[in-house]
Design an enzyme around this catalytic site. Structure first.
Site, mmCIF file in Angstrom:
data_model
loop_
_atom_site.group_PDB
_atom_site.id
_atom_site.type_symbol
_atom_site.label_atom_id
_atom_site.label_comp_id
_atom_site.label_asym_id
_atom_site.label_seq_id
_atom_site.Cartn_x
_atom_site.Cartn_y
_atom_site.Cartn_z
ATOM 1 C CG ASP A 288 -2.107 0.956 0.808
ATOM 2 O OD1 ASP A 288 -2.201 1.723 0.075
ATOM 3 O OD2 ASP A 288 -3.339 0.662 1.717
HETATM 4 C C1 BGC Z 1 -4.910 3.201 0.132
HETATM 5 C C2 BGC Z 1 -5.078 2.315 -0.906
HETATM 6 C C3 BGC Z 1 -4.953 2.972 -2.358
HETATM 7 C C4 BGC Z 1 -3.596 3.669 -2.503
HETATM 8 C C5 BGC Z 1 -3.345 4.220 -3.752
HETATM 9 C C6 BGC Z 1 -3.713 4.119 -0.288
HETATM 10 O O1 BGC Z 1 -3.595 5.069 0.812
HETATM 11 O O2 BGC Z 1 -4.940 2.614 1.317
HETATM 12 O O3 BGC Z 1 -6.289 1.847 -1.078
HETATM 13 O O4 BGC Z 1 -5.042 2.296 -3.554
HETATM 14 O O5 BGC Z 1 -3.504 4.763 -1.467
HETATM 15 O O6 BGC Z 1 -3.853 5.489 -3.987
#
Ligand code: BGC
Length: 757
Positions: A288
């Protein structure tokens, strides 16, 4: 360049173009991946494992200093495997061109984006779509999102989120399918298939997230510690991930949280043991956002270098935006701390997905400007998201048949800032969409011209964070609009109050401790009620709310979530009865926030009791609130009325390889055709570990004409009763069970059955 080098390895001497075509046609993808891998330096391999956020406006000069310049240099060296948050054919093409034409091997980039519930044309938030229980509609919505974003240069979405959650305080419940593992699993499959299709030019690779446990963050606070039992992990959290993997999802995303004290990004049990080994997942895992670096914050890694070592060893294949891999991984291999075999395994997985997407055949497969122009915002997409929006609406209450509204001669008062809002309905994850592009409730209602409509705002609604409130100067306590609202309501035949949460009050980082109507909206509701109680309350929100006062006093309540671009049309068509609602809640609505986490499939405990107060206090209950939710999982009314009878089992017992057919008659006793979600639950009365009081095991969304009786059947076999037992495996245990069938998780009909091995 890549093609030329590939030719050397394969001993070919044809021209660049021919080699690509020939190899594509004749070699299996695995061989092609191996062949390419053999040409790569360690740094180039690590580069494939590196993902950067968009760092450069491609219409401007190339970045000369700072982080952007460094990232640009990495891109040119072939040290970037993927980018996120770059959108639009022009930008994607410019970056892809650098990767393909200016790097040594010319390996194309994969472009990721959060296409969560639509790209430009926005669908309902996933929690709302889950309320449709309509897999065709959910799949269609994912197809629309994929087609629009793929036409805009993208080839990878960070969806579906399949985190089961029982805690409405957690803002991200809007992004999932609610509290039930079975419903989440079926929806996960539909969404993966909708996004990925046959991986053609209108499809995207799916990314199943967040692996795992993120929906169980303690106290509903986003990013918080997760401490769940192995039993809950396997029986509740993991099934939707398994279903998504089985449906062919190409990628997974790990998670911000820790689990059993190990951050998910550095968690080998989750990534290597379960996902890659037990489930034989062949795709790749992306971290993530910055979650590698966050292992330092967790106090698990002493610095980013150690985090890179731990994440790579634990099976996290691609680093989203922390730079840990690109900075340290090659050195870690040379120091013997991470084996090159592990790097090769990660790179193979990443390259394979790129091959499967067809990026080696045509790196510009998603970069056709003409297609982008004719695809984005197509009429058929608007029709599609309108359809799923109507199906997502849940009629919570409808006393005295206040709904549907009469179409002629009525004075209708519409109250609430959210009814005049064209941005809030787009919800929380709508980064590809433009503000002010949703159909507002007022616009939807105005299409019905037989009635007179008056509007008053009443009160402001809070946007996302306190910072927004400061910036937009929203006064959350301002009641100066109440008098106008009261005047508007007086003398109206029906008052439609549109209240709830702004679209940016749920989603990532938007946890709440109060689950009532934010700001002064509750007071506004009660004030208007005194002037005219004939109220239809239309709720727009991204999570279950506490609605106890409204449930007691307001005659009609419609749960309309954040329904996306066509929101106002969908709501108006349901209010006027042009669409008969059939949505059912995918999460329990509590009576009080103190009940949270509240969910229908809870354990019995040693002191269950009912909902009725007794003289003794020594049972599992509260002193001040009933145990039951205000609106249970699976609840939702229709303008039709359904009656359940005649529950029959083909046999009261079955054994290995046997089955029971369960049937029930559902009668539409009304004069209106309608749809009903017929739900099947079971209870395993005792087991090697304690079992839930009820578990959803099947459902059928079925149309039943006015006056018609429909017999709906389900099959119970070993698969239905399997669970993760004390033996640490999925198996069916012999014993006594109950089956329940009804229109919500609170069912009247039940029958016993037995299973022997
Ligand atoms: C979120 C993810 C997301 C990623 C990219 C993160 O902060 O938890 O779900 O896909 O950002 O934007």
């Amino acid at each position: 360049m890549f093609a030329a080098l590939l030719a050397i390895t394969l001993g070919c001497s044809t021209t660049k173009k021919n080699i690509v075509a020939t190899t594509t046609n004749t070699l299996s993808i695995d061989r092609k991946v191996d062949s390419l891998l053999s040409l790569m330096t360690l740094e180039e391999k690590v580069g494939q494992m590196n993902q950067y956020n968009g760092f450069w406006d491609v219409t401007g000069p190339v970045p000369k200093d700072g982080q952007a310049a460094k990232k640009y240099e990495h891109l040119k060296k072939g040290w970037v495997g993927s980018m996120l948050n770059v959108k639009g054919v022009k930008d994607v093409k410019a970056l892809q061109k650098i990767a393909v034409e200016e790097t040594r091997l010319g390996i194309p980039l994969i472009f990721g984006f959060d296409v969560i519930h639509g790209y430009k044309t926005i669908s309902p938030i996933p929690l709302a779509e889950a309320a449709s229980w309509d897999m065709e509609a959910i799949k269609k919505s994912a197809e629309i999102a994929a087609a629009e974003s793929a036409a805009s240069g993208l080839n990878w979405t960070f969806a579906p989120m399949v985190d089961v959650s029982r805690d409405a305080r957690w803002g991200r419940v809007m992004e999932g399918a609610g509290e039930d593992p079975y419903l989440n699993s079926i929806i996960a499959e539909a969404r993966v298939k909708g996004f990925q299709g046959d991986l053609g030019e209108f499809n995207l690779a799916a990314c199943v997230k967040h692996f795992a446990g993120y929906g169980f963050s303690e106290s509903g606070k986003d990013y918080n510690t997760v401490d769940v039992s192995n039993n809950t992990l396997h029986n509740i959290i993991l099934p939707p991930f398994k279903a998504a993997a089985d449906a062919g999802a190409l990628t997974f995303m790990n998670s911000f949280n820790d689990l059993e004290g190990i951050p998910a990004t550095g968690n080998a049990y989750l990534q290597r043991e379960i996902l890659k080994k037990e489930w034989n997942f062949q795709g790749f895992i992306v971290s993530d956002w910055g979650s590698l670096g966050e292992m330092v914050g967790h106090g698990y890694s002493k610095d980013l270098k150690q985090a890179a070592e731990q994440a790579a060893n634990a099976g996290s294949d691609m680093d989203m935006e922390s730079s840990g891999y690109v900075e340290y991984l090659a050195a870690l291999v040379r120091e013997g701390k991470v084996s090159e075999d592990k790097i090769d395994d990660s790179v193979r997985r990443i390259l394979k997905v790129k091959f499967l997407l067809g990026l080696f055949d045509n790196p510009y497969k998603y970069c056709d400007e003409a297609r982008e122009k004719e695809t984005v915002g197509k009429k058929e997409f608007h029709d599609g998201v309108l359809d799923v929006a109507k199906k997502s609406i849940v009629l919570l209450k409808n006393d005295n048949n206040l709904l549907p509204l009469k179409k002629q001669g009525q004075k209708i008062a519409v109250i609430g800032a959210l009814s005049d809002d064209k941005t809030s309905p787009l919800g929380s994850w709508r980064i590809g969409a433009d503000d002010n592009t949703a159909i507002s409730v007022l616009e939807g209602l105005r299409k019905y011209t037989g009635n007179t409509l008056t509007y008053a705002k009443g009160a402001d609604v809070a946007l996302g964070s306190p910072k927004f409130i400061v910036e937009t100067k929203i006064n959350m306590t301002d009641k100066s609009g109440f008098a106008e609202a009261v005047n508007t309501a007086k003398g109206a035949d029906v008052v439609i109050m549109v209240l709830g949460e702004h679209g940016l009050l749920s989603g990532e980082g938007r946890s709440r401790t109060e689950l009532g109507l934010p700001g002064v909206q509750q007071e506004l509701l009660e004030t208007v009620y005194k002037a005219n109680p004939n109220i239809v309350l239309v709720l727009t929100n991204g999570r279950p709310l506490v609605l106890s006062w409204a449930a007691q006093n307001i005659p009609a309540i419609v749960e309309a979530w954040h329904l996306g671009t066509q929101s106002g049309n969908a709501i108006a068509q349901v209010l006027y009865g042009d669409y008969n609602p059939s949505g059912k809640l995918p999460m329990s609505f509590p009576r009080a926030v103190g009940q949270v986490p509240i969910y229908y499939n809870h354990k019995s405990t040693g002191r269950p009791g009912g909902d009725t107060p007794t003289e003794s206090v020594f049972w599992a209950h509260y002193m001040d609130v009933e145990n039951s939710p205000l609106y249970p999982f699976g609840h939702g009314l229709s303008y039709s009325k359904f009656e359940y009878s005649n529950l029959k089992l083909s046999t009261p017992a079955f054994s290995t390889n046997g089955k029971i057919t369960v049937s029930v008659d559902v009668k539409n006793t009304s004069a209106i055709d309608g749809k009903e979600v017929v739900q099947l639950y079971i209870r395993d009365l005792f087991g090697s570990v304690t079992r839930p009081v009820k578990e959803l095991k099947g459902f059928e969304l079925t149309e039943i004409k006015a006056g018609q009786v429909k017999t709906v059947s389900f099959t119970i076999d070993e698969k239905t009763i399997e669970f993760y037992t004390a033996n640490n495996k999925w198996e069916a245990e012999p014993g006594d069970f109950k089956v329940f069938v009804g229109g919500s998780s609170v069912t009247k009909l039940e029958a016993p059955f037995n299973y022997t091995k």
